[in-house]
Design a protein around this motif. Structure first.
Motif, PDB file in Angstrom:
ATOM      1  N   ALA A  26      34.316  29.496  32.396  1.00 54.59           N
ATOM      2  CA  ALA A  26      34.982  30.677  31.450  1.00 54.59           C
ATOM      3  C   ALA A  26      36.469  30.889  31.804  1.00 54.59           C
ATOM      4  O   ALA A  26      36.829  30.806  32.979  1.00 54.59           O
ATOM      5  CB  ALA A  26      33.974  32.010  32.035  1.00 54.59           C
ATOM      6  N   PHE A  27      36.967  31.144  30.898  1.00 51.93           N
ATOM      7  CA  PHE A  27      38.489  31.413  30.877  1.00 51.93           C
ATOM      8  C   PHE A  27      38.681  33.031  31.695  1.00 51.93           C
ATOM      9  O   PHE A  27      37.701  33.837  31.319  1.00 51.93           O
ATOM     10  CB  PHE A  27      39.179  31.456  29.630  1.00 51.93           C
ATOM     11  N   ASP A  28      39.340  32.773  32.609  1.00 55.28           N
ATOM     12  CA  ASP A  28      39.346  34.202  33.409  1.00 55.28           C
ATOM     13  C   ASP A  28      40.343  35.363  32.840  1.00 55.28           C
ATOM     14  O   ASP A  28      41.564  35.331  32.696  1.00 55.28           O
ATOM     15  CB  ASP A  28      40.208  34.066  34.945  1.00 55.28           C
ATOM     16  N   ARG A  29      39.462  36.092  32.235  1.00 52.29           N
ATOM     17  CA  ARG A  29      39.776  36.990  31.145  1.00 52.29           C
ATOM     18  C   ARG A  29      40.832  38.446  31.950  1.00 52.29           C
ATOM     19  O   ARG A  29      41.533  38.970  31.510  1.00 52.29           O
ATOM     20  CB  ARG A  29      38.923  37.905  30.021  1.00 52.29           C
ATOM     21  N   ARG A  30      40.586  38.303  33.234  1.00 52.11           N
ATOM     22  CA  ARG A  30      41.378  39.181  34.080  1.00 52.11           C
ATOM     23  C   ARG A  30      43.075  38.851  34.121  1.00 52.11           C
ATOM     24  O   ARG A  30      44.055  39.616  34.271  1.00 52.11           O
ATOM     25  CB  ARG A  30      40.903  39.231  35.634  1.00 52.11           C
ATOM     26  N   LEU A  31      43.241  37.518  33.573  1.00 52.83           N
ATOM     27  CA  LEU A  31      44.691  37.178  33.610  1.00 52.83           C
ATOM     28  C   LEU A  31      45.528  37.558  32.237  1.00 52.83           C
ATOM     29  O   LEU A  31      46.634  37.566  32.285  1.00 52.83           O
ATOM     30  CB  LEU A  31      44.581  35.573  33.550  1.00 52.83           C
ATOM     31  N   LEU A  32      44.545  38.133  31.356  1.00 48.55           N
ATOM     32  CA  LEU A  32      45.051  38.643  30.020  1.00 48.55           C
ATOM     33  C   LEU A  32      46.217  39.582  30.198  1.00 48.55           C
ATOM     34  O   LEU A  32      46.978  39.758  29.603  1.00 48.55           O
ATOM     35  CB  LEU A  32      44.039  38.824  29.009  1.00 48.55           C
ATOM     36  N   ALA A  33      45.825  40.587  30.587  1.00 49.09           N
ATOM     37  CA  ALA A  33      46.648  41.794  31.017  1.00 49.09           C
ATOM     38  C   ALA A  33      48.092  41.608  31.403  1.00 49.09           C
ATOM     39  O   ALA A  33      49.192  41.716  30.843  1.00 49.09           O
ATOM     40  CB  ALA A  33      46.247  42.954  31.717  1.00 49.09           C
ATOM     41  N   PRO A  34      48.355  40.750  32.691  1.00 48.15           N
ATOM     42  CA  PRO A  34      49.529  40.323  33.367  1.00 48.15           C
ATOM     43  C   PRO A  34      50.190  39.290  32.169  1.00 48.15           C
ATOM     44  O   PRO A  34      51.684  39.462  32.086  1.00 48.15           O
ATOM     45  CB  PRO A  34      49.178  39.939  34.616  1.00 48.15           C
ATOM     46  N   MET A  35      49.406  38.467  31.559  1.00 53.96           N
ATOM     47  CA  MET A  35      50.096  37.622  30.832  1.00 53.96           C
ATOM     48  C   MET A  35      50.827  38.146  29.622  1.00 53.96           C
ATOM     49  O   MET A  35      51.729  37.882  29.164  1.00 53.96           O
ATOM     50  CB  MET A  35      48.993  36.472  30.136  1.00 53.96           C
ATOM     51  N   MET A  36      50.028  39.196  28.983  1.00 53.73           N
ATOM     52  CA  MET A  36      50.576  39.712  27.811  1.00 53.73           C
ATOM     53  C   MET A  36      51.732  40.601  28.234  1.00 53.73           C
ATOM     54  O   MET A  36      52.603  40.793  27.578  1.00 53.73           O
ATOM     55  CB  MET A  36      49.346  40.754  27.339  1.00 53.73           C
TER      56      MET A  36
END
Length: 496
Positions: A26-36
């Motif tokens: 599964a893609f680690d969706r916790r990464l989305l916030a710092p990425m964005m």
């Protein structure tokens, strides 16, 4: 039997697992916030200044020729810093570079909001340029690394979401700037970086993975050595780029001498990189990747139009049309909303070539519309022009990003993403120079029409390059919907 364990397991899969980490595959969706968040820092700061130039000039008694350095300073720093920081991310992972850059962004916000003069304010914009360099290369690196870790394609909406959070979100800059100026004056447009940086530091420290040192690389004579930086290559890259950017900011015969270092030091850079065991930019691979080079050229052309509209058109609305800074920012809101909708709707669909073609055609139409504007144009027509510009804004940013993701060497994703930004900011510098030439001392309607003819020629060239690029058609069959990452094992480079 209770269905609660089943629901919890499903939630864990969707969110990337519990506190211990993402579920396998599964893609680690916790990464989305710092990425964005990291990705928006640079484009927001590049556009928020557009409505601040007039009040800053009034505050410091500076003419447009001097306040233009507030734009150019950030672009100079970013054009150099993006590929350099991207290469550091390729070698050492995103966490440390992300945190250091975000901290520098916060410092720049403090310096800029307290600046006693224009010189200090320009220095703060330089710090902003370097500080915001890490966000976008780090995001592209993380998407690629997650595809490698899971052995699966990344979720279809991740790249689309990143496109919305990067070039598309830049369009909210003028609207946000107008609001901030109305609330706290132009200094608020610099101070906004302080809370953004604080949030980025918290998210980066708690969610970005720690990266082990890079494994030793095999050398030609057998022994293995640790990966190392190509510092001479980075310096040789920076010198001709700075010279070129300085010339583009003042493209006249008196500054033609700046082109000499571009040719001489640029040649030395190529010579060095062809012989370096671990080059900063692998020019041999890059030179053989014509589709990627075409994408970079397309980015330059697309952003000449995009940034000229962002800066030149906004200045005309204030000086030629007579709107206030806040009103000019609000007049750009339809562009922002349209671009977000277009990126969100098309991000999950196949058809990279179609996105480029419609985006290129949309720029031609939008540039032609500028020719009908005048000092008495209604606000409704201004909003309509912004809507038309929003369509190519949403399509081009998404298509360019996806093209680089699939065409670039996966091991150099950070630096390749940085180079995309470099070419985009070359386009921004050209746009800034063109606006300065056609407007002179005041952004009047005659100057706007001259700018429109120049942009129309650039837009037609962009369309011609896209029509002639056959590699886009060969790239599409290998691309999943939305430009998702290819499965592990795919080299991700697309057609050559």
């Amino acid at each position: 039997m209770s269905t609660r364990p089943i629901r919890l397991a499903r939630l864990a899969r969707l969110t990337g697992g519990g506190r211990g980490g993402p579920a396998n595959g599964a893609f680690d969706r916790r990464l989305l916030a710092p990425m964005m968040l990291g990705s928006i820092l640079n484009p927001v700061n590049s556009s928020i200044i557009s409505v601040s130039l007039v009040p800053i000039g009034a505050a410091f008694g500076a003419p447009p020729s001097r306040t233009a350095w507030l734009i150019s300073a950030l672009y100079l720093a970013t054009a150099i810093g993006q590929p350099v920081v991207g290469r550091l991310i390729d070698l050492f992972g995103p966490r440390r570079l992300f945190l250091a850059g975000t901290a520098l962004t916060g410092i720049a916000g403090v310096v800029g909001s307290l600046a006693p003069g224009l010189g200090v304010l320009i220095a703060a914009r330089v710090l902003l340029g370097f500080g915001t360099c890490a966000g976008y290369p780090a995001a592209m690196y993380l998407i690629r690394s997650e595809a490698r870790r899971t052995g699966q394609q990344s979720p279809a909406g991740v790249l689309a979401g990143l496109a919305v959070a990067t070039q598309t979100i830049a369009v909210v800059g003028p609207s946000l700037g107008g609001l901030l100026i109305g609330l706290g004056g132009w200094r608020a447009t610099l101070a906004v970086n302080i809370p953004l940086a604080a949030a980025g530091l918290v998210l980066g420290a708690t969610r970005l993975p720690r990266t082990a040192p890079p494994p030793p690389a095999a050398s030609a004579d057998g022994p293995r050595r640790a990966a190392r930086l190509d510092l001479p290559g980075m310096v040789l890259f920076a010198v001709p780029l700075v010279s070129l950017l300085l010339f583009l900011m003042n493209p006249d015969a008196g500054h033609a001498w700046l082109l000499a270092p571009v040719a001489a030091v640029g040649g030395a850079f190529v010579w060095r990189e062809l012989r370096a065991p671990e080059p900063f930019i692998d020019v041999r691979v890059l030179g053989g990747n014509r589709p990627l080079l075409t994408t970079y050229a397309r980015a330059l052309l697309a952003y000449v139009v995009s940034y000229a509209f962002l800066y030149g058109y906004t200045q005309w609305m204030e000086e030629g049309r007579g709107l206030s800074a806040s009103q000019a920012g609000l007049a750009q809101l339809p562009l922002f909303a349209t671009a977000i909708v277009v990126s969100s709707v098309t991000g999950r669909r196949r058809g990279l070539r179609a996105k480029f073609l419609v985006g290129a055609g949309g720029q031609v139409v939008a540039c032609a519309l500028l020719l009908i504007l005048h000092s008495g144009t209604s606000v409704w027509l201004l909003a309509g022009v912004a809507v038309v510009f929003g369509v190519p804004q949403g399509l081009n940013s998404l298509a360019l990003q996806n093209a680089v993701f699939h065409q670039a060497d996966p091991e150099r994703m950070g630096s390749s993403a940085g180079l995309l930004r470099t070419f985009g900011y070359l386009g921004a510098i050209v746009a800034s120079a063109a606006s300065g030439v056609v407007f002179g001392q005041r952004a009047d309607t005659v100057g706007l029409h001259h700018l429109a003819w120049f942009l129309l020629a650039v837009a037609v060239l962009y369309l011609a390059v896209t029509v002639a690029d056959r590699s886009l058609g060969r790239l599409e069959p290998a691309s999943p919907p939305g430009g998702s990452a290819p499965a592990a094992g795919d080299d991700g480079r697309g057609a050559r």
